[in-house]
Design an enzyme around this catalytic site. Structure first.
Site, PDB file in Angstrom:
ATOM      1  N   GLY A 103      -1.145   8.860  -7.556  1.00 21.71           N
ATOM      2  CA  GLY A 103       0.190   9.506  -7.419  1.00 21.71           C
ATOM      3  C   GLY A 103       0.956   8.900  -8.696  1.00 21.71           C
ATOM      4  O   GLY A 103       0.419   8.138  -9.568  1.00 21.71           O
ATOM      5  N   THR A 112       5.608   5.222   0.449  1.00 25.22           N
ATOM      6  CA  THR A 112       5.578   4.341  -0.539  1.00 25.22           C
ATOM      7  C   THR A 112       6.406   3.116  -0.156  1.00 25.22           C
ATOM      8  O   THR A 112       7.681   3.476  -0.021  1.00 25.22           O
ATOM      9  CB  THR A 112       5.538   4.422  -2.035  1.00 25.22           C
ATOM     10  OG1 THR A 112       4.496   5.760  -2.194  1.00 25.22           O
ATOM     11  CG2 THR A 112       5.451   3.500  -2.921  1.00 25.22           C
ATOM     12  N   THR A 167       9.714   7.165  -4.517  1.00 26.76           N
ATOM     13  CA  THR A 167       8.729   7.526  -3.346  1.00 26.76           C
ATOM     14  C   THR A 167       8.852   9.125  -3.066  1.00 26.76           C
ATOM     15  O   THR A 167       9.687   9.734  -3.664  1.00 26.76           O
ATOM     16  CB  THR A 167       9.220   6.806  -1.952  1.00 26.76           C
ATOM     17  OG1 THR A 167       8.322   7.086  -1.057  1.00 26.76           O
ATOM     18  CG2 THR A 167      10.562   7.326  -1.532  1.00 26.76           C
ATOM     19  N   GLY A 168       7.832   9.633  -2.540  1.00 23.99           N
ATOM     20  CA  GLY A 168       7.813  11.074  -2.454  1.00 23.99           C
ATOM     21  C   GLY A 168       6.309  11.799  -3.270  1.00 23.99           C
ATOM     22  O   GLY A 168       5.734  11.084  -3.466  1.00 23.99           O
ATOM     23  N   HIS A 169       6.875  13.054  -3.469  1.00 24.22           N
ATOM     24  CA  HIS A 169       5.491  13.514  -4.036  1.00 24.22           C
ATOM     25  C   HIS A 169       5.325  13.183  -5.664  1.00 24.22           C
ATOM     26  O   HIS A 169       6.097  13.506  -6.475  1.00 24.22           O
ATOM     27  CB  HIS A 169       6.062  15.117  -3.894  1.00 24.22           C
ATOM     28  CG  HIS A 169       6.026  15.587  -2.882  1.00 24.22           C
ATOM     29  ND1 HIS A 169       7.343  15.600  -2.077  1.00 24.22           N
ATOM     30  CD2 HIS A 169       5.032  16.122  -1.852  1.00 24.22           C
ATOM     31  CE1 HIS A 169       6.898  15.991  -0.634  1.00 24.22           C
ATOM     32  NE2 HIS A 169       5.334  16.539  -0.802  1.00 24.22           N
ATOM     33  N   THR A 209       0.970   1.856  -2.333  1.00 31.01           N
ATOM     34  CA  THR A 209       0.959   2.969  -1.392  1.00 31.01           C
ATOM     35  C   THR A 209      -0.597   3.272  -1.183  1.00 31.01           C
ATOM     36  O   THR A 209      -1.320   3.019  -1.970  1.00 31.01           O
ATOM     37  CB  THR A 209       1.656   4.276  -1.789  1.00 31.01           C
ATOM     38  OG1 THR A 209       1.668   5.334  -0.853  1.00 31.01           O
ATOM     39  CG2 THR A 209       1.030   4.796  -3.127  1.00 31.01           C
ATOM     40  N   ARG A 253      -7.649  11.019  -6.714  1.00 31.99           N
ATOM     41  CA  ARG A 253      -6.119  11.488  -6.782  1.00 31.99           C
ATOM     42  C   ARG A 253      -5.210   9.998  -7.197  1.00 31.99           C
ATOM     43  O   ARG A 253      -5.326   9.513  -6.494  1.00 31.99           O
ATOM     44  CB  ARG A 253      -5.514  12.185  -5.854  1.00 31.99           C
ATOM     45  CG  ARG A 253      -3.873  12.766  -6.099  1.00 31.99           C
ATOM     46  CD  ARG A 253      -3.332  12.013  -5.287  1.00 31.99           C
ATOM     47  NE  ARG A 253      -1.736  12.383  -5.372  1.00 31.99           N
ATOM     48  CZ  ARG A 253      -0.726  11.695  -5.081  1.00 31.99           C
ATOM     49  NH1 ARG A 253      -0.738  10.392  -4.505  1.00 31.99           N
ATOM     50  NH2 ARG A 253       0.639  12.083  -4.967  1.00 31.99           N
ATOM     51  N   SER A 294       1.008   4.534   5.648  1.00 30.13           N
ATOM     52  CA  SER A 294       1.139   5.030   4.412  1.00 30.13           C
ATOM     53  C   SER A 294       0.738   4.038   3.235  1.00 30.13           C
ATOM     54  O   SER A 294       1.129   4.442   2.193  1.00 30.13           O
ATOM     55  CB  SER A 294       2.227   5.735   4.228  1.00 30.13           C
ATOM     56  OG  SER A 294       3.560   4.966   4.562  1.00 30.13           O
TER      57      SER A 294
HETATM   58  N1  ASP Z   1       4.530   8.780  -4.094  1.00 28.06           N
HETATM   59  C1  ASP Z   1       3.601   8.579  -3.297  1.00 28.06           C
HETATM   60  C2  ASP Z   1       2.392   9.090  -4.001  1.00 28.06           C
HETATM   61  O1  ASP Z   1       2.630  10.327  -4.328  1.00 28.06           O
HETATM   62  C3  ASP Z   1       3.834   9.036  -1.885  1.00 28.06           C
HETATM   63  C4  ASP Z   1       5.111   8.571  -1.175  1.00 28.06           C
HETATM   64  O2  ASP Z   1       5.903   7.863  -1.616  1.00 28.06           O
HETATM   65  O3  ASP Z   1       5.297   9.455  -0.348  1.00 28.06           O
HETATM   66  O4  ASP Z   1       1.162   8.976  -3.719  1.00 28.06           O
END
Ligand code: ASP
Length: 332
Positions: free
Chosen positions: A219, A189, A240-242, A207, A217, A87
């Site tokens: 993030g 990330t 981290t995350g969405h 990431t 895209r 990732s």
């Molecule tokens: N935050 C990252 C993104 O949206 C992905 C992640 O950390 O899971 O690209």
């Protein structure tokens, strides 16, 4: 006399506390589900399991009184260069067109910032972000422009799509359904924040983003204020995350501003998560489909973390060693 003065002081403090409580305002310790953990400089924190190895590299610099900026760059380069980490960096999962596109940003104690978005064919986007910071009049380069700049700086063009990732992408093409899954590692990330022996803070975030995202895209991770923020007077945070949800609330800037208002790192992360929870509900979206985790560190070396759902962890290294901590979470 001095006893009497102390008594008056204590009584005055107590009456303030009572007055505040009569307005329903609780002390921070009472509100907190978890009290921020106490650390001392130098100290480094980073997201997820891969934070352990990344912290080791950062610690080599921090323990020798090196600069937090150098530590965070060296730290996040470990998962960036590791093809088994799917990732981040080399070996990261591609977008829906089969292209590995990388997002990174970096910030130092003087609020110098650098960022790259949607960068292809360069193994260490964090170092390109640092070069943007140090060698250009700009703070952010994306896509082909970022690649051209990287090549001009001597970074090597490489294929980042490993056999493993290519196989997975071809499998994905059969259904072509975009569904980021909370805590299932089709995204993640490495965000790293550090306080060095001189008391300076820096951070880095890198990431490959959401697997099978639309080409182009971005993030939160390349966006200063969203995926990372550092204020050397106050503290630092990374996420981290969405990414879409983190951007919606300018997540890491919010966490640092909450610390500026006197909140502990723990409380600041909790409030930022609460903001996402509220907006998600207001927008009639399902919270269970979303994961966001924050980690935060203040100038005193206190740290905390909070996320929407269980499963997020972070690594911390100080002079007592390197360890993983499960973050507290909202959805029980
Ligand atoms: N935050 C990252 C993104 O949206 C992905 C992640 O950390 O899971 O690209």
């Amino acid at each position: 006399m001095s006893n009497r003065r102390n008594f008056i002081k204590t009584a005055a403090a107590a009456s303030v506390a009572v007055a505040l409580n009569s307005f329903g305002v609780k002390s921070e310790e009472e509100i907190n589900t978890v009290v921020s953990k106490k650390g001392k400089k130098p100290i480094v924190l980073s997201t997820w399991n891969f934070g352990i190895q990344a912290n080791e590299a950062a610690w080599e610099i921090l323990k020798n009184k090196g600069r937090a900026l150098d530590a965070v760059e060296a730290g996040v380069k470990i998962p960036e260069g590791d093809p088994t980490e799917r990732s981040v960096g080399y070996g990261g999962r591609p977008d829906r067109d089969g292209r590995v596109t990388l997002d990174s940003c970096i910030m130092d104690e003087q609020a110098n910032i650098g960022s790259v978005g949607c960068l292809e064919n360069i193994k260490h986007p964090i170092s390109v972000a640092r070069a943007v910071m140090e060698k250009t009049p700009h703070v952010m380069l994306v896509g082909d422009g970022a690649l051209q700049f990287a090549l001009s700086q001597g970074f090597k063009r490489e294929n980042l799509l490993t056999e493993e990732s290519e196989k997975e992408w071809k499998e994905w093409l059969k259904d072509s359904k975009y569904k980021p899954i909370a805590n299932i590692e089709n995204h993640d990330t490495i965000g790293m924040i550090a306080l060095d022996a001189d008391g300076n803070l820096s951070g880095a975030c890198t990431t490959s983003g959401m697997a099978f995202k639309m080409h182009g895209r971005l993030g939160d991770s390349p966006i200063i204020g969203a995926g990372l923020f550092v204020d050397n007077e106050i503290g630092a945070a990374t996420a981290t995350g969405h990414g879409e949800e983190v951007i919606r609330i300018s997540g890491c800037h919010l966490v640092v501003e909450l610390m500026r208002q006197g909140k502990s790192p723990q409380k600041a992360c909790e409030e930022a998560v609460a903001r996402i929870v509220k907006l998600t509900k207001n927008r009639n979206k399902e919270l269970k489909d979303i994961q966001v985790g924050f980690i935060a560190l203040n100038k005193k070396g206190e740290y905390g973390s909070y996320c929407i759902q269980g499963g997020f962890n972070y690594a911390i290294h100080d002079d007592t060693g390197n360890r993983l901590i499960d973050a507290e979470f909202f959805l029980k």
